[in-house]
Design a protein around this motif. Structure first.
Motif, PDB file in Angstrom:
ATOM      1  N   PHE A   1     -32.801  32.856  25.771  1.00 19.73           N
ATOM      2  CA  PHE A   1     -32.530  32.742  27.198  1.00 19.73           C
ATOM      3  C   PHE A   1     -31.693  31.129  27.529  1.00 19.73           C
ATOM      4  O   PHE A   1     -30.798  31.117  28.026  1.00 19.73           O
ATOM      5  N   PHE A   2     -32.677  30.189  27.026  1.00 20.59           N
ATOM      6  CA  PHE A   2     -32.115  28.985  27.465  1.00 20.59           C
ATOM      7  C   PHE A   2     -31.300  28.436  26.476  1.00 20.59           C
ATOM      8  O   PHE A   2     -30.406  27.556  26.731  1.00 20.59           O
ATOM      9  N   GLY A   3     -31.143  28.759  25.105  1.00 19.19           N
ATOM     10  CA  GLY A   3     -30.384  28.252  24.260  1.00 19.19           C
ATOM     11  C   GLY A   3     -29.122  28.916  24.228  1.00 19.19           C
ATOM     12  O   GLY A   3     -27.987  28.224  24.411  1.00 19.19           O
ATOM     13  N   ALA A   4     -29.029  30.167  24.280  1.00 24.08           N
ATOM     14  CA  ALA A   4     -27.847  31.009  24.100  1.00 24.08           C
ATOM     15  C   ALA A   4     -27.226  31.515  25.601  1.00 24.08           C
ATOM     16  O   ALA A   4     -26.174  32.045  25.535  1.00 24.08           O
ATOM     17  N   HIS A   5     -28.022  31.206  26.353  1.00 23.07           N
ATOM     18  CA  HIS A   5     -27.898  31.686  28.094  1.00 23.07           C
ATOM     19  C   HIS A   5     -27.588  33.024  28.013  1.00 23.07           C
ATOM     20  O   HIS A   5     -26.576  33.305  28.574  1.00 23.07           O
TER      21      HIS A   5
ATOM     22  N   ASP B   1     -29.507  38.828  28.803  1.00 19.54           N
ATOM     23  CA  ASP B   1     -29.653  40.326  28.592  1.00 19.54           C
ATOM     24  C   ASP B   1     -30.227  40.310  26.905  1.00 19.54           C
ATOM     25  O   ASP B   1     -31.183  41.124  26.849  1.00 19.54           O
ATOM     26  N   LEU B   2     -29.891  39.577  25.956  1.00 20.72           N
ATOM     27  CA  LEU B   2     -30.711  39.626  24.981  1.00 20.72           C
ATOM     28  C   LEU B   2     -32.176  39.106  24.742  1.00 20.72           C
ATOM     29  O   LEU B   2     -33.031  39.602  24.296  1.00 20.72           O
ATOM     30  N   ALA B   3     -32.316  38.319  25.764  1.00 19.82           N
ATOM     31  CA  ALA B   3     -33.745  37.617  26.062  1.00 19.82           C
ATOM     32  C   ALA B   3     -34.709  38.815  26.810  1.00 19.82           C
ATOM     33  O   ALA B   3     -35.826  39.144  26.200  1.00 19.82           O
ATOM     34  N   MET B   4     -33.985  39.591  27.370  1.00 18.83           N
ATOM     35  CA  MET B   4     -34.459  41.009  28.136  1.00 18.83           C
ATOM     36  C   MET B   4     -34.966  41.905  26.944  1.00 18.83           C
ATOM     37  O   MET B   4     -36.114  42.476  26.973  1.00 18.83           O
ATOM     38  N   ALA B   5     -34.013  42.333  26.130  1.00 11.93           N
ATOM     39  CA  ALA B   5     -34.342  42.997  25.044  1.00 11.93           C
ATOM     40  C   ALA B   5     -35.661  42.419  24.212  1.00 11.93           C
ATOM     41  O   ALA B   5     -36.434  43.274  23.635  1.00 11.93           O
ATOM     42  N   ASP B   6     -35.520  41.058  23.992  1.00 12.74           N
ATOM     43  CA  ASP B   6     -36.585  40.635  23.104  1.00 12.74           C
ATOM     44  C   ASP B   6     -37.931  40.515  24.077  1.00 12.74           C
ATOM     45  O   ASP B   6     -39.095  40.889  23.413  1.00 12.74           O
TER      46      ASP B   6
ATOM     47  N   ALA C   1     -42.588  37.494  33.414  1.00 15.84           N
ATOM     48  CA  ALA C   1     -41.445  37.050  33.110  1.00 15.84           C
ATOM     49  C   ALA C   1     -40.399  37.991  32.762  1.00 15.84           C
ATOM     50  O   ALA C   1     -39.134  37.818  32.891  1.00 15.84           O
ATOM     51  N   GLY C   2     -40.805  39.180  32.501  1.00 17.30           N
ATOM     52  CA  GLY C   2     -39.689  40.367  32.180  1.00 17.30           C
ATOM     53  C   GLY C   2     -39.179  40.490  33.648  1.00 17.30           C
ATOM     54  O   GLY C   2     -37.786  40.984  33.746  1.00 17.30           O
ATOM     55  N   ALA C   3     -39.864  40.733  34.715  1.00 20.82           N
ATOM     56  CA  ALA C   3     -39.495  41.012  36.036  1.00 20.82           C
ATOM     57  C   ALA C   3     -38.346  39.828  36.355  1.00 20.82           C
ATOM     58  O   ALA C   3     -37.269  39.981  36.759  1.00 20.82           O
ATOM     59  N   LEU C   4     -38.717  38.615  36.071  1.00 19.06           N
ATOM     60  CA  LEU C   4     -37.934  37.529  36.637  1.00 19.06           C
ATOM     61  C   LEU C   4     -36.589  37.571  35.564  1.00 19.06           C
ATOM     62  O   LEU C   4     -35.657  37.232  36.277  1.00 19.06           O
ATOM     63  N   ASN C   5     -36.816  37.651  34.330  1.00 17.87           N
ATOM     64  CA  ASN C   5     -35.696  37.618  33.408  1.00 17.87           C
ATOM     65  C   ASN C   5     -34.815  38.901  33.863  1.00 17.87           C
ATOM     66  O   ASN C   5     -33.553  38.474  33.954  1.00 17.87           O
ATOM     67  N   ALA C   6     -35.121  39.942  34.114  1.00 15.96           N
ATOM     68  CA  ALA C   6     -34.240  40.938  34.624  1.00 15.96           C
ATOM     69  C   ALA C   6     -33.590  40.716  35.796  1.00 15.96           C
ATOM     70  O   ALA C   6     -32.217  41.262  35.744  1.00 15.96           O
TER      71      ALA C   6
END
Length: 163
Positions: A94-98, A101-106, A142-147
């Motif tokens: 999320f923060f490193g690669a920006h 989408d991938l962070a959500m899968a994680d 966090a998932g809701a926020l990420n989404a």
């Protein structure tokens, strides 16, 4: 040093190693400039929440270890290790690669790994399982926020004013 103290320190070290990714991959200027929902908590809350959660995760693992050892609950500790790996991966994604989408899968994998850990730990120590419940709740949030951040900004969000 007794085996119990060494084991407890081992669990603390494991979660501290995971926490390092959050220190290395911080929100920074990119995160400040992207669009976020109104339910985004203030930045100061994250280190407090994660410190408490990481301590609870370590204690939870230690309690199960103390009851049956790793050999006595190999599947439970496999799930425990998996949730640590998925947890460690989120900040770099999320923060490193920006890449929300991938962070959500994680986060999806992390959520299921936490749930599996809770269910597995429940068989050994109800307290250990219950100590992980706030973690599951926080990761759900966090998932809701990420989404929503992903929806507002796309898979590779660019700060306002950039091309």
């Amino acid at each position: 040093m007794t085996a119990s103290i060494a084991a407890f320190l081992g669990f603390i070290a494991a979660v501290a190693a995971v926490a390092v990714t959050g220190v290395v991959f911080k929100p920074g200027a990119w995160y400040e400039r992207i669009r976020k929902p109104g339910f985004t908590p203030p930045d100061w809350l994250f280190p407090i929440a994660w410190t408490v959660l990481y301590l609870m995760i370590a204690v939870s693992g230690f309690l199960v270890w103390r009851e049956v050892g790793i050999a006595g609950a190999p599947v439970a500790f496999l799930f425990f290790a998996a949730q640590l790996v998925f947890n460690a991966a989120w900040s770099p994604l999320f923060f490193g690669a920006h890449r929300p989408d991938l962070a959500m899968a994680d986060l999806g994998l992390l959520w299921f790994a936490i749930l599996a850990t809770i269910l597995s730990f429940w068989e050994v120590s109800v307290l250990a399982a219950l100590l992980l419940a706030p973690y599951l709740i926080w990761v759900t949030y966090a998932g809701a926020l990420n989404a929503v951040i992903w929806r507002l900004n796309g898979a590779r969000p660019r700060p306002a004013g950039t091309v």
